[in-house]
Design a protein around this motif. Structure first.
Motif, PDB file in Angstrom:
ATOM      1  N   ARG A   9       0.843  -1.194   0.000  1.00  0.00           N
ATOM      2  CA  ARG A   9       0.000   0.000   0.000  1.00  0.00           C
ATOM      3  C   ARG A   9       0.892   1.263   0.000  1.00  0.00           C
ATOM      4  NH1 ARG A   9      -1.614   3.877   2.956  1.00  0.00           N
ATOM      5  NH2 ARG A   9      -0.339   3.210   4.721  1.00  0.00           N
ATOM      6  N   VAL A  10       1.915   1.249   0.823  1.00  0.00           N
ATOM      7  CA  VAL A  10       2.809   2.417   0.920  1.00  0.00           C
ATOM      8  C   VAL A  10       3.501   2.669  -0.419  1.00  0.00           C
ATOM      9  CG1 VAL A  10       4.937   3.294   2.015  1.00  0.00           C
ATOM     10  CG2 VAL A  10       3.151   2.223   3.410  1.00  0.00           C
ATOM     11  N   VAL A  11       3.990   1.579  -1.031  1.00  0.00           N
ATOM     12  CA  VAL A  11       4.695   1.717  -2.315  1.00  0.00           C
ATOM     13  C   VAL A  11       3.739   2.222  -3.396  1.00  0.00           C
ATOM     14  CG1 VAL A  11       5.866   0.449  -4.169  1.00  0.00           C
ATOM     15  CG2 VAL A  11       6.519   0.057  -1.790  1.00  0.00           C
ATOM     16  N   ALA A  12       2.536   1.634  -3.452  1.00  0.00           N
ATOM     17  CA  ALA A  12       1.563   2.006  -4.493  1.00  0.00           C
ATOM     18  C   ALA A  12       1.128   3.465  -4.339  1.00  0.00           C
ATOM     19  CB  ALA A  12       0.353   1.084  -4.440  1.00  0.00           C
ATOM     20  N   ALA A  13       1.085   3.947  -3.092  1.00  0.00           N
ATOM     21  CA  ALA A  13       0.655   5.331  -2.850  1.00  0.00           C
ATOM     22  C   ALA A  13       1.797   6.318  -3.081  1.00  0.00           C
ATOM     23  CB  ALA A  13       0.137   5.457  -1.419  1.00  0.00           C
ATOM     24  N   ASP A  14       2.978   5.790  -3.467  1.00  0.00           N
ATOM     25  CA  ASP A  14       4.143   6.650  -3.691  1.00  0.00           C
ATOM     26  C   ASP A  14       4.631   7.305  -2.404  1.00  0.00           C
ATOM     27  OD1 ASP A  14       5.655   6.797  -5.916  1.00  0.00           O
ATOM     28  OD2 ASP A  14       4.199   7.950  -7.076  1.00  0.00           O
TER      29      ASP A  14
END
Ligand SMILES: [Fe+2]
Ligand SMILES: [Fe+2]
Length: 307
Positions: A9-14
């Motif tokens: 989630r953190v990676v996808a949200a940049d």
């Protein structure tokens, strides 16, 4: 399971992954390898230009070159520190470098034959480094991204000083112009190789893109560099050594010739003009610095006892 979902989630949200966060082992390993290779490149990269500090043609050029080479040492240090936040051990990374078990950018295995090479390294090598590194300011691992912001600011100064040096030489004598052209001929292709193998042969690209460690493929960045360099070469008054270099209106990019990948792999695998010399020099410098490390450790221990 929850941890993995949170990571994704953190990676996808940049957003950034920080040292305290859970991360997949593969992500950690990929980052340690990339950051270590990057740190080694900064440190080994001090050598080709360092060769010219004592022979710089004026006090001004000497001061500039000293500052630039010192900046590269600083870049290496920020990056080793970023690798340490992932649990890497600094002594281990240095051992890997001096024992030839970990790579650094193959560009630094080429010799600097004249002072024009100092200018061309600034213009093309630091220029290629900027293309590679600006997107890394948004890489998914926080400490790496933050180190890159500071590094990129200094790299753009390096690039400008190289270009200014070349501009000055091009306004000089015939012999100086010839020196610049010869250096451009020798460094252009190795600079294109700095972006790594073509996308279809780049084993780690897809994974790194998914984890948002990398933001663009090798070929995308290489194209960006070519597009940026051609007008700069024209302004400088030099011809890049590639007869196939031509504007392609349909693509909106410059086409360019085939890179000699056999040479690239030969140099990466250790058989470049200066590989042995660069690693031997680094090993000697590390051994010569043993007393500094001992003194620093003794001083730290003394401070701790006093506290
Ligand atoms: Fe650097
Ligand atoms: Fe630099």
């Amino acid at each position: 399971m929850d941890l993995e979902r949170e990571f994704e989630r953190v990676v996808a949200a940049d957003h950034r992954i920080e040292p305290r966060d859970w991360m997949p082992e593969g992500y950690r390993k990929t980052l340690v390898r990339q950051i270590a290779q990057h740190a080694h490149s900064e440190i080994i990269g001090m050598q080709p230009e360092g060769d010219w500090i004592s022979r710089a043609p004026s006090l001004r050029r000497k001061a500039i070159l000293l500052a630039k080479v010192q900046d590269e040492a600083g870049h290496g240090l920020y990056l080793y520190a970023a690798a340490e936040t992932l649990g890497a051990d600094r002594d281990d990374l240095t051992a890997r470098l001096v024992e030839g078990r970990q790579k650094y950018s193959s560009i630094f295995n080429y010799p600097t034959l004249t002072f024009a090479d100092v200018g061309v390294i600034g213009w093309l090598v630091d220029g290629a480094a900027i293309c590679n590194q600006v997107p890394l300011c948004r890489t998914s691992y926080g400490p790496y991204a933050r180190a890159m912001i500071r590094i990129c600011k200094e790299e753009s100064f390096h690039q400008r000083q190289g270009y200014e040096l070349l501009m000055t030489m091009m306004r000089g004598t015939r012999a100086q112009r010839d020196m610049v052209r010869d250096a451009v001929d020798r460094w252009w292709w190795p600079a294109l190789m700095m972006f790594g193998p073509p996308d279809e042969e780049s084993a780690n690209t897809e994974r790194s893109l998914a984890w948002r460690i990398k933001r663009h493929t090798n070929d995308e960045l290489r194209q960006r560099f070519v597009d940026m360099s051609v007008p700069q070469a024209e302004k400088l008054g030099v011809t890049l050594p590639d007869p196939k270099l031509a504007w392609n209106a349909e693509r909106g990019h410059y086409d360019f010739g085939e890179i000699d990948w056999a040479e690239f792999w030969r140099v990466v695998k250790g058989d470049g003009p200066c590989n042995a010399q660069r690693v031997a020099h680094r090993r000697e410098a590390h051994e010569d610095g043993a007393w500094v490390r001992e003194a620093a450790a003794a001083y730290a221990a003394m401070r701790e006892r006093a506290a």
